[in-house]
Design a protein around this motif. Structure first.
Motif, PDB file in Angstrom:
ATOM      1  N   SER A   6       0.855  -1.184   0.000  1.00 60.96           N
ATOM      2  CA  SER A   6       0.000   0.000   0.000  1.00 60.96           C
ATOM      3  C   SER A   6       0.884   1.224   0.000  1.00 60.96           C
ATOM      4  O   SER A   6       2.093   1.140   0.151  1.00 60.96           O
ATOM      5  N   GLU A  26      -3.740  12.220   2.257  1.00 59.62           N
ATOM      6  CA  GLU A  26      -4.957  11.492   2.617  1.00 59.62           C
ATOM      7  C   GLU A  26      -5.954  12.423   3.316  1.00 59.62           C
ATOM      8  O   GLU A  26      -5.549  13.283   4.118  1.00 59.62           O
ATOM      9  N   ILE A  29      -9.025  10.766  -3.830  1.00 59.35           N
ATOM     10  CA  ILE A  29     -10.054  10.087  -4.603  1.00 59.35           C
ATOM     11  C   ILE A  29      -9.405   9.256  -5.699  1.00 59.35           C
ATOM     12  O   ILE A  29      -8.466   9.716  -6.383  1.00 59.35           O
ATOM     13  N   LYS A  30      -9.920   8.033  -5.889  1.00 56.26           N
ATOM     14  CA  LYS A  30      -9.501   7.174  -6.992  1.00 56.26           C
ATOM     15  C   LYS A  30     -10.727   6.867  -7.854  1.00 56.26           C
ATOM     16  O   LYS A  30     -11.759   6.401  -7.360  1.00 56.26           O
ATOM     17  N   CYS A  31     -10.611   7.136  -9.156  1.00 56.38           N
ATOM     18  CA  CYS A  31     -11.717   6.869 -10.074  1.00 56.38           C
ATOM     19  C   CYS A  31     -11.814   5.361 -10.301  1.00 56.38           C
ATOM     20  O   CYS A  31     -10.805   4.718 -10.629  1.00 56.38           O
ATOM     21  N   ALA A  32     -13.027   4.811 -10.148  1.00 56.84           N
ATOM     22  CA  ALA A  32     -13.221   3.374 -10.306  1.00 56.84           C
ATOM     23  C   ALA A  32     -13.426   2.960 -11.746  1.00 56.84           C
ATOM     24  O   ALA A  32     -13.431   1.756 -12.040  1.00 56.84           O
ATOM     25  N   GLU A  33     -13.578   3.909 -12.683  1.00 50.17           N
ATOM     26  CA  GLU A  33     -13.866   3.579 -14.078  1.00 50.17           C
ATOM     27  C   GLU A  33     -12.707   3.904 -15.003  1.00 50.17           C
ATOM     28  O   GLU A  33     -12.727   3.505 -16.169  1.00 50.17           O
ATOM     29  N   THR A  60     -18.047   6.738 -10.979  1.00 55.82           N
ATOM     30  CA  THR A  60     -17.966   6.225  -9.595  1.00 55.82           C
ATOM     31  C   THR A  60     -16.529   6.367  -9.082  1.00 55.82           C
ATOM     32  O   THR A  60     -15.571   6.350  -9.882  1.00 55.82           O
ATOM     33  N   TYR A  61     -16.401   6.482  -7.784  1.00 54.96           N
ATOM     34  CA  TYR A  61     -15.079   6.758  -7.208  1.00 54.96           C
ATOM     35  C   TYR A  61     -14.939   6.035  -5.862  1.00 54.96           C
ATOM     36  O   TYR A  61     -15.910   5.547  -5.281  1.00 54.96           O
ATOM     37  N   GLU A  62     -13.693   5.982  -5.371  1.00 55.18           N
ATOM     38  CA  GLU A  62     -13.352   5.411  -4.065  1.00 55.18           C
ATOM     39  C   GLU A  62     -12.556   6.446  -3.279  1.00 55.18           C
ATOM     40  O   GLU A  62     -11.725   7.169  -3.849  1.00 55.18           O
ATOM     41  N   ILE A  63     -12.835   6.491  -1.994  1.00 56.59           N
ATOM     42  CA  ILE A  63     -12.083   7.393  -1.104  1.00 56.59           C
ATOM     43  C   ILE A  63     -10.894   6.606  -0.546  1.00 56.59           C
ATOM     44  O   ILE A  63     -11.064   5.577   0.125  1.00 56.59           O
ATOM     45  N   MET A  64      -9.691   7.072  -0.840  1.00 56.62           N
ATOM     46  CA  MET A  64      -8.467   6.394  -0.407  1.00 56.62           C
ATOM     47  C   MET A  64      -7.975   7.041   0.885  1.00 56.62           C
ATOM     48  O   MET A  64      -7.637   8.230   0.896  1.00 56.62           O
TER      49      MET A  64
END
Length: 443
Positions: A6, A26, A29-33, A60-64
């Motif tokens: 990581s 931190e 944001i990481k884009c999921a698409e 859609t996105y993910e919070i890292m």
């Protein structure tokens, strides 16, 4: 990327933001698409709705973030990584330095968490170890319980315990000072160069050979100390005291030959002589019965009882003669009565009897006006008067014995004599008094 797969705590190790090219902090944001490569945005660019090529603001996105617990509810993933980095930087066991580098946890918290989740955690045990334990479980009928050992003693340098343990440091499994500790000094100025003559080269090689022989002697002495249990000399002496006086003398004589044979052979030799001594004593007792005309063990028990009674009567007659001898001297009579009171209470006599040689003992010391007298109780004043010891010196000796007893967990008379460099008889009286009054305990 860090060793765990990581992102580490260092911002420079993370990929930059695709919107403003700044280092990501931190949470981000990481884009999921979008991807590969992964598409990262900082919070500022994400709130502005940044779009780039295929990336749209409605993806859609993910919070890292690493601000979540992994192994312990009170430890975040970021703190877990910081702990591992600090242990690698500072070294295992230097928990104070680890805590200083983390800044968020104390020394005790770091040590407890690391030992619980990274050392003793069964989830991290290797597969080979699990297979080995499973194989051992099949071959053994019952499980062997494991009991954690106590923390090894860490005696201070040049203390009595350190000298009793031959300077051995259990926590490091080595000695404080090596035998022939300066053997390496002979090699510090030796340098092999191509211009050396044959004689000079041979001399240098001879010095190296001598150094190797000194290293072998150092290892030989270490092996003798470890194999024969001489590291913990106190336990060794306690084992020796279980033998009778005659066997102890033999033990002392044969100790110098212990290095020739192994520890097991040496112990067998001593045990065989101890058994021989017991047999000889039993034979002598049976011969005494036969001389007295005793032919069965029932009569032998009666004989032993009567013999003990005769010894007690003889002792009483001796005590009566002492009373008659000293009854005309009131001071000597008081000493005798106190001595008998100590004997009746099971204590060693604190006041010696006057000698029969005709010389009168010195009068008690007058403590009037002496510094430190006000710090003594009545019994201590009486001791100082009889031993003829000034209160100041007695208080210093008492403090030294108390400190050493607290360090060692007990004190022997030989240790007290090593601490107090005065007359051995006075040392014994002080030692017996402190034992009797409960200030110190016997080792």
């Amino acid at each position: 990327m860090d060793r765990l797969g990581s992102f580490s705590n260092d911002p420079s190790d993370k990929p930059p933001c695709r919107g403003c090219s700044s280092y990501l902090m931190e949470p981000y944001i990481k884009c999921a698409e979008c991807g590969p490569p992964p598409f990262f945005l900082c919070l500022q660019c994400f709130t502005r709705g940044f779009e780039y090529k295929k990336h749209q603001s409605d993806h859609t996105y993910e919070i890292m973030t690493s601000d979540f617990p992994v192994l312990d509810p009170s430890w975040t993933a970021q703190e877990e990584m910081a702990l591992l980095e600090a242990v690698m930087d500072c070294g295992f066991g230097n928990w104070q330095d680890v805590a200083n580098q983390m800044c968020t946890k104390t020394k005790e918290e770091c040590e407890k968490h690391y030992m619980k989740h990274f050392i003793n955690n069964p989830l991290f045990a290797s597969t080979l170890l699990n297979l080995k334990q499973a194989e051992e479980a099949k071959t053994t009928d019952t499980a062997i319980p494991f009991h954690s050992v106590d923390d090894p003693p860490r005696p201070t340098f040049d203390s009595l315990l350190s000298r009793d343990m031959a300077g051995y440091m259990p926590a490091r499994a080595d000695f404080i000072e090596e035998f022939d500790n300066y053997a390496e000094w002979d090699l510090r100025d030796i340098d092999f160069v191509e211009d050396d003559s044959d004689i000079l080269h041979a001399l240098k090689m001879a010095v190296v050979d001598i150094y190797h022989s000194r290293l072998k002697e150092r290892q030989r002495r270490k092996k003798i100390i470890r194999d024969h249990g001489l590291i913990n000399l106190r336990k060794f002496q306690l084992m020796e005291r279980r033998y009778p006086k005659e066997v102890q003398d033999l033990y002392e004589t044969m100790r110098r030959f212990a290095r020739i044979v192994g520890p097991v052979e040496h112990d067998k030799f001593i045990e065989s002589h101890a058994l021989e001594f017991e047999l000889r004593r039993e034979i002598k007792r049976l011969q005494e019965y036969r001389t007295a005309g005793i032919t069965n063990f029932c009569s032998a028990r009666t004989y032993d009882h009567l013999k003990k009674t005769r010894e007690e009567e003889r002792l009483k007659r001796t005590m009566l003669s002492e009373v008659l001898q000293y009854i005309q001297d009131s001071s000597a009579c008081q000493q005798w009565l106190r001595r008998q009171a100590d004997i009746d209470s099971g204590l060693s006599p604190s006041i010696p009897m006057a000698s029969n040689s005709g010389r009168r003992s010195a009068p008690p010391l007058n403590l009037t006006g002496l510094p430190g007298t006000e710090k003594l109780n009545e019994k201590e004043k009486e001791l100082c008067q009889m031993v003829r010891l000034v209160p100041g010196a007695y208080l210093e000796y008492k403090s030294a014995l108390l400190n050493e007893c607290n360090k060692q967990g007990g004190l022997r008379l030989a240790q007290a004599r090593a601490l107090i460099k005065i007359d051995v008889n006075k040392t014994r009286k002080i030692y017996d008094f402190l034992i009797r009054e409960g200030y110190i305990t016997k080792a």
